[in-house]
Write a protein that holds these residues in place. Structure first.
Motif, short mmCIF file in Angstrom:
data_model
loop_
_atom_site.label_atom_id
_atom_site.label_comp_id
_atom_site.label_asym_id
_atom_site.label_seq_id
_atom_site.Cartn_x
_atom_site.Cartn_y
_atom_site.Cartn_z
N GLU A 146 0.82 -1.20 0.00
CA GLU A 146 0.00 0.00 0.00
C GLU A 146 0.87 1.26 0.00
OE1 GLU A 146 -2.66 -0.44 3.28
OE2 GLU A 146 -3.90 -1.92 2.24
N LYS A 147 2.02 1.22 0.65
CA LYS A 147 2.92 2.36 0.64
C LYS A 147 3.46 2.62 -0.77
CE LYS A 147 4.51 2.07 5.40
NZ LYS A 147 5.64 1.75 6.29
N GLN A 148 3.60 1.55 -1.56
CA GLN A 148 4.07 1.69 -2.93
C GLN A 148 2.95 2.05 -3.89
OE1 GLN A 148 6.05 -1.93 -3.95
NE2 GLN A 148 7.72 -1.61 -2.48
N GLY A 149 1.73 2.10 -3.39
CA GLY A 149 0.59 2.47 -4.22
C GLY A 149 -0.04 1.30 -4.96
N VAL A 150 0.21 0.09 -4.53
CA VAL A 150 -0.35 -1.10 -5.17
C VAL A 150 -1.46 -1.64 -4.29
CG1 VAL A 150 0.18 -3.43 -5.98
CG2 VAL A 150 1.88 -1.62 -6.19
N ASN A 151 -2.59 -1.98 -4.92
CA ASN A 151 -3.70 -2.57 -4.18
C ASN A 151 -3.46 -4.08 -4.08
OD1 ASN A 151 -6.07 -3.24 -2.99
ND2 ASN A 151 -7.40 -2.45 -4.61
N PRO A 152 -3.33 -4.65 -2.87
CA PRO A 152 -3.00 -6.06 -2.72
C PRO A 152 -4.07 -7.00 -3.29
CG PRO A 152 -2.67 -4.91 -0.65
CD PRO A 152 -3.32 -3.95 -1.60
N GLU A 153 -5.34 -6.60 -3.30
CA GLU A 153 -6.39 -7.47 -3.82
C GLU A 153 -6.29 -7.66 -5.33
OE1 GLU A 153 -7.60 -5.01 -1.47
OE2 GLU A 153 -7.51 -6.53 0.10
N GLU A 154 -5.71 -6.71 -6.04
CA GLU A 154 -5.63 -6.78 -7.49
C GLU A 154 -4.40 -7.54 -7.98
OE1 GLU A 154 -5.93 -2.92 -9.14
OE2 GLU A 154 -7.92 -2.56 -8.31
N LEU A 155 -3.53 -7.98 -7.08
CA LEU A 155 -2.32 -8.68 -7.50
C LEU A 155 -2.60 -10.03 -8.13
CD1 LEU A 155 0.20 -7.89 -4.65
CD2 LEU A 155 0.20 -7.03 -6.98
N GLY A 156 -3.60 -10.72 -7.68
CA GLY A 156 -3.89 -12.06 -8.18
C GLY A 156 -4.63 -12.09 -9.50
N LYS A 157 -5.12 -10.96 -9.97
CA LYS A 157 -5.90 -10.93 -11.20
C LYS A 157 -4.98 -10.86 -12.40
CE LYS A 157 -9.64 -8.49 -8.90
NZ LYS A 157 -10.42 -7.25 -8.88
N ASN A 158 -5.43 -11.46 -13.50
CA ASN A 158 -4.62 -11.36 -14.72
C ASN A 158 -4.91 -10.04 -15.43
OD1 ASN A 158 -7.04 -11.69 -16.10
ND2 ASN A 158 -6.71 -13.88 -16.45
N ALA A 159 -4.25 -9.79 -16.52
CA ALA A 159 -4.32 -8.49 -17.20
C ALA A 159 -5.73 -8.17 -17.69
CB ALA A 159 -3.34 -8.46 -18.38
N GLU A 160 -6.45 -9.16 -18.22
CA GLU A 160 -7.81 -8.90 -18.73
C GLU A 160 -8.75 -8.49 -17.61
OE1 GLU A 160 -9.08 -12.34 -20.82
OE2 GLU A 160 -7.45 -12.23 -22.28
N GLN A 161 -8.65 -9.18 -16.49
CA GLN A 161 -9.52 -8.84 -15.36
C GLN A 161 -9.19 -7.46 -14.83
OE1 GLN A 161 -8.82 -12.13 -12.71
NE2 GLN A 161 -10.49 -13.35 -13.58
N GLN A 162 -7.92 -7.08 -14.85
CA GLN A 162 -7.55 -5.75 -14.38
C GLN A 162 -8.12 -4.67 -15.30
OE1 GLN A 162 -3.28 -5.67 -13.98
NE2 GLN A 162 -3.29 -6.86 -12.06
N GLU A 163 -8.08 -4.93 -16.61
CA GLU A 163 -8.64 -3.96 -17.56
C GLU A 163 -10.14 -3.82 -17.36
OE1 GLU A 163 -7.60 -5.13 -21.52
OE2 GLU A 163 -5.45 -4.85 -21.17
N GLN A 164 -10.81 -4.94 -17.14
CA GLN A 164 -12.28 -4.89 -16.91
C GLN A 164 -12.57 -4.13 -15.62
OE1 GLN A 164 -13.59 -8.93 -16.91
NE2 GLN A 164 -13.45 -9.16 -19.15
N ALA A 165 -11.76 -4.35 -14.61
CA ALA A 165 -11.97 -3.65 -13.35
C ALA A 165 -11.77 -2.14 -13.51
CB ALA A 165 -11.02 -4.20 -12.28
N GLU A 166 -10.76 -1.74 -14.30
CA GLU A 166 -10.52 -0.33 -14.55
C GLU A 166 -11.66 0.31 -15.34
OE1 GLU A 166 -6.69 0.08 -16.38
OE2 GLU A 166 -5.64 -0.74 -14.63
N GLN A 167 -12.22 -0.44 -16.33
CA GLN A 167 -13.31 0.08 -17.14
C GLN A 167 -14.56 0.25 -16.31
OE1 GLN A 167 -13.72 -2.54 -20.46
NE2 GLN A 167 -11.82 -1.83 -21.46
N THR A 168 -14.81 -0.67 -15.41
CA THR A 168 -16.01 -0.56 -14.57
C THR A 168 -15.89 0.60 -13.57
OG1 THR A 168 -15.13 -2.20 -13.05
CG2 THR A 168 -16.63 -2.98 -14.76
N LYS A 169 -14.67 0.92 -13.16
CA LYS A 169 -14.46 2.03 -12.25
C LYS A 169 -14.73 3.37 -12.95
CE LYS A 169 -11.07 -0.16 -9.25
NZ LYS A 169 -9.67 -0.18 -8.80
N GLN A 170 -14.47 3.43 -14.26
CA GLN A 170 -14.66 4.69 -15.00
C GLN A 170 -16.09 4.86 -15.31
OE1 GLN A 170 -12.23 4.38 -18.47
NE2 GLN A 170 -10.34 4.40 -17.29
#
Length: 170
Positions: A146-170
């Motif tokens: 968290e000090k480095q600015g990384v969310n620990p829950e998102e570490l286990g997701k692959n690239a596609e899931q991360q992109e979908q998560a970012e799109q849903t946030k927008q």
């Protein structure tokens, strides 16, 4: 003169030596252990040697004890407490008592071997090795991420899931 001076316990020499070192270490640590009667009788000779070395109170004897037992704290206990505890004894430092019940499974005769003069023993506290809990390590890791600015829950997701998560946030 032909004969055996010790029991072989159906083990090669290195395993026999390791067995006796382990039993010696545990007996010094706990002052009382339960094992088979033959092992207890054989262990008695090794314990007598360790106590005799501790009573000599020389640096060489201390090094011999430290090289034989497996735990450094046990060696320190022997060096600090045995000279006072067994000062009046010239031998016979242990007591072997046969247990009433044999071991379940192979029906081996069991015995309890005890170091004598427990009431004369000076107080010696073994230092406990506190292991950090796994949750503590995880919390430290999460804090560092968290000090480095990384969310620990998102570490286990692959690239596609991360992109979908970012799109849903927008």
């Amino acid at each position: 003169m032909k004969g055996h001076f010790f029991h072989h316990f159906s083990r090669p020499a290195d395993q026999r030596q390791a067995l006796m070192r382990a039993l010696t270490t545990q007996l010094i640590k706990h002052d009382k252990i339960t094992t088979t009667i033959q092992k207890a009788k054989q262990l008695r000779t090794f314990i007598d040697k360790m106590i005799t070395l501790a009573k000599r109170n020389t640096p060489h004897a201390h090094n011999q004890i430290k090289s034989y037992v497996y735990e450094l704290e046990v060696a320190e206990k022997a060096i600090k407490t045995f000279p006072k505890r067994f000062a009046e004894r010239q031998g016979g430092y242990t007591s072997i008592e046969r247990s009433a019940l044999n071991r379940k499974g192979d029906n081996a005769i069991m015995a309890t071997i005890t170091l004598l003069d427990l009431d004369k023993a000076p107080a010696f506290e073994m230092k406990s090795k506190k292991q950090p809990k796994p949750t503590d390590k995880l919390e430290e890791l999460y804090d560092a991420l968290e000090k480095q600015g990384v969310n620990p829950e998102e570490l286990g997701k692959n690239a596609e899931q991360q992109e979908q998560a970012e799109q849903t946030k927008q």
